[in-house]
Design an enzyme around this catalytic site. Structure first.
Site, PDB file in Angstrom:
ATOM      1  N   ARG A 240     -55.799  36.852  -0.961  1.00  0.00           N
ATOM      2  CA  ARG A 240     -55.431  38.157  -1.510  1.00  0.00           C
ATOM      3  C   ARG A 240     -54.471  38.817  -0.517  1.00  0.00           C
ATOM      4  O   ARG A 240     -54.681  38.748   0.707  1.00  0.00           O
ATOM      5  CB  ARG A 240     -56.660  39.050  -1.683  1.00  0.00           C
ATOM      6  CG  ARG A 240     -57.503  38.730  -2.895  1.00  0.00           C
ATOM      7  CD  ARG A 240     -56.771  39.057  -4.210  1.00  0.00           C
ATOM      8  NE  ARG A 240     -57.583  38.801  -5.384  1.00  0.00           N
ATOM      9  CZ  ARG A 240     -57.588  37.675  -6.090  1.00  0.00           C
ATOM     10  NH1 ARG A 240     -56.812  36.655  -5.738  1.00  0.00           N
ATOM     11  NH2 ARG A 240     -58.345  37.561  -7.173  1.00  0.00           N
ATOM     12  N   GLU A 269     -48.695  43.851  -5.129  1.00  0.00           N
ATOM     13  CA  GLU A 269     -48.252  42.845  -6.088  1.00  0.00           C
ATOM     14  C   GLU A 269     -47.871  43.530  -7.382  1.00  0.00           C
ATOM     15  O   GLU A 269     -48.641  44.372  -7.850  1.00  0.00           O
ATOM     16  CB  GLU A 269     -49.382  41.846  -6.382  1.00  0.00           C
ATOM     17  CG  GLU A 269     -49.411  40.738  -5.386  1.00  0.00           C
ATOM     18  CD  GLU A 269     -50.440  39.672  -5.708  1.00  0.00           C
ATOM     19  OE1 GLU A 269     -50.740  39.453  -6.901  1.00  0.00           O
ATOM     20  OE2 GLU A 269     -50.937  39.054  -4.766  1.00  0.00           O
ATOM     21  N   HIS A 288     -47.983  34.717  -6.941  1.00  0.00           N
ATOM     22  CA  HIS A 288     -49.420  34.534  -7.229  1.00  0.00           C
ATOM     23  C   HIS A 288     -49.635  33.444  -8.282  1.00  0.00           C
ATOM     24  O   HIS A 288     -50.138  33.697  -9.378  1.00  0.00           O
ATOM     25  CB  HIS A 288     -50.043  35.863  -7.685  1.00  0.00           C
ATOM     26  CG  HIS A 288     -51.529  35.909  -7.472  1.00  0.00           C
ATOM     27  ND1 HIS A 288     -52.217  37.066  -7.189  1.00  0.00           N
ATOM     28  CD2 HIS A 288     -52.474  34.930  -7.491  1.00  0.00           C
ATOM     29  CE1 HIS A 288     -53.511  36.806  -7.059  1.00  0.00           C
ATOM     30  NE2 HIS A 288     -53.696  35.503  -7.239  1.00  0.00           N
TER      31      HIS A 288
END
Ligand code: DGY
Length: 327
Positions: A240, A269, A288
């Protein structure tokens, strides 16, 4: 749609075949495919919704739960669930489901891809070839780092960390790790050694992050951690984004505290297009995509459907992150 069936909000439009298990079991309303927040047109369904099927980009907050008093289950199509206020769900006796296991191998594959790409400077070399900077076979050009004999520090030896260890062992990497618990099976199989974090950071040529995002892991890799790493080290983050302090990472990469980073996840993000990390040649960033294989994503959706259906029926979720709700 038959009115007696429970209403389920799916925050995004997903391929029909991924949701086949839900057919005839509930009334579905879905948001747009690329929503990064709950689509306004879905808000009106919250008061009636019994199920909430969501992705990791949508915060499931106390405020949202307050608007959905009939909710029986939250099903997150991800193994990570830092987007969900699990405490608030537990207080309301709402089980929260996640999708562990099915994305282990895909995410481990991507981690190794990032490690190799950064170690062998693939993005820079590829760009140089395309842009006419490949003049000859260069004995000193695009020199990278060997994996064989180098040390990989794995921070978080859960399922994904272990799958990375299995792959790394084949490349001849020496393995060290941190985890809250020792992992004797990993130590035995791959000769891995458990170390305190400070020692791991000091000794590793590659550091790969595989911890969930929690208050304890938030900014685990900060300026001090980065300064303690080898100047030749490469940092890989497929966990993360906020586990790494972005600004400290920028300093580390631009001032040579470490050699390079390869990131599948960022903070925030998506990373804004004008973010300074993009300007650094030694920072590889992908959007991602750790679990982005057709098989993995379909399995994640199916597992999320299983959790959702169990919750709607009042049964125990196959993968529940707040089992306290059953006590
Ligand atoms: C997850 O499931 O938590 C992953 O980050 C998705 O790629």
């Amino acid at each position: 749609m038959p009115e007696h069936l429970p209403l389920v909000i799916i925050t995004h439009t997903l391929p029909e075949e991924w949701l086949a298990k839900l057919k005839g079991q509930c009334r579905l309303v879905s948001g747009p495919p690329d929503a990064d927040h709950l689509a306004p047109e879905l808000e009106k369904y919250l008061p009636e919704a019994k199920g909430f099927f969501t992705l990791l980009t949508i915060p499931v907050s106390e405020e949202l739960l307050r608007k959905a008093p009939k909710l029986k289950v939250v099903s997150n199509m991800a193994v990570g669930y830092d987007n969900v206020d699990v405490g608030a769900c537990t207080q309301r006796c709402i089980p929260v489901g996640n999708t562990p296991g099915v994305l282990t191998e895909g995410t481990a594959d991507l981690t190794i891809a990032l490690l190799l790409a950064a170690a062998r400077k693939l993005p820079q070399a590829g760009q140089d070839a395309r842009q006419g900077r490949w003049k000859t076979w260069s004995p000193t050009g695009w020199l990278g780092t060997d994996l064989n004999g180098a040390t990989l520090g794995i921070i978080g030896m859960g399922k994904i960390g272990a799958a990375v260890a299995r792959r790394a062992h084949v490349f001849g990497l020496r393995l060290v790790y941190t985890d809250t618990n020792p992992k004797p099976e990993i130590e035995k199989a791959f000769g891995a050694t458990k170390l305190p974090l400070e020692t791991l950071l000091r000794e590793s040529d590659f550091v790969s992050l595989h911890v969930p995002l929690t208050p304890e892991t938030h900014h685990l890799i900060d300026a001090e951690a980065l300064q303690s790493m080898k100047k030749t080290a490469i940092l890989i983050n497929a966990a993360r984004g906020p586990v790494v302090e972005s600004q400290a990472l920028f300093h580390a990469l631009s001032e040579g505290w470490i050699a390079a980073a390869a990131l599948d996840v960022t903070d925030p993000e998506p990373l804004p297009i004008d973010h300074p990390l993009y300007a650094l040649e030694n920072c590889l960033i992908v959007p991602h995509i750790g679990s982005a294989t057709r098989y993995t994503r379909q399995r994640m959706a199916e597992l999320a459907c299983d959790n959702l259906l169990a919750g709607l029926r009042g049964e125990r979720l196959p993968n529940c992150v707040n089992t306290e709700v059953y006590q």
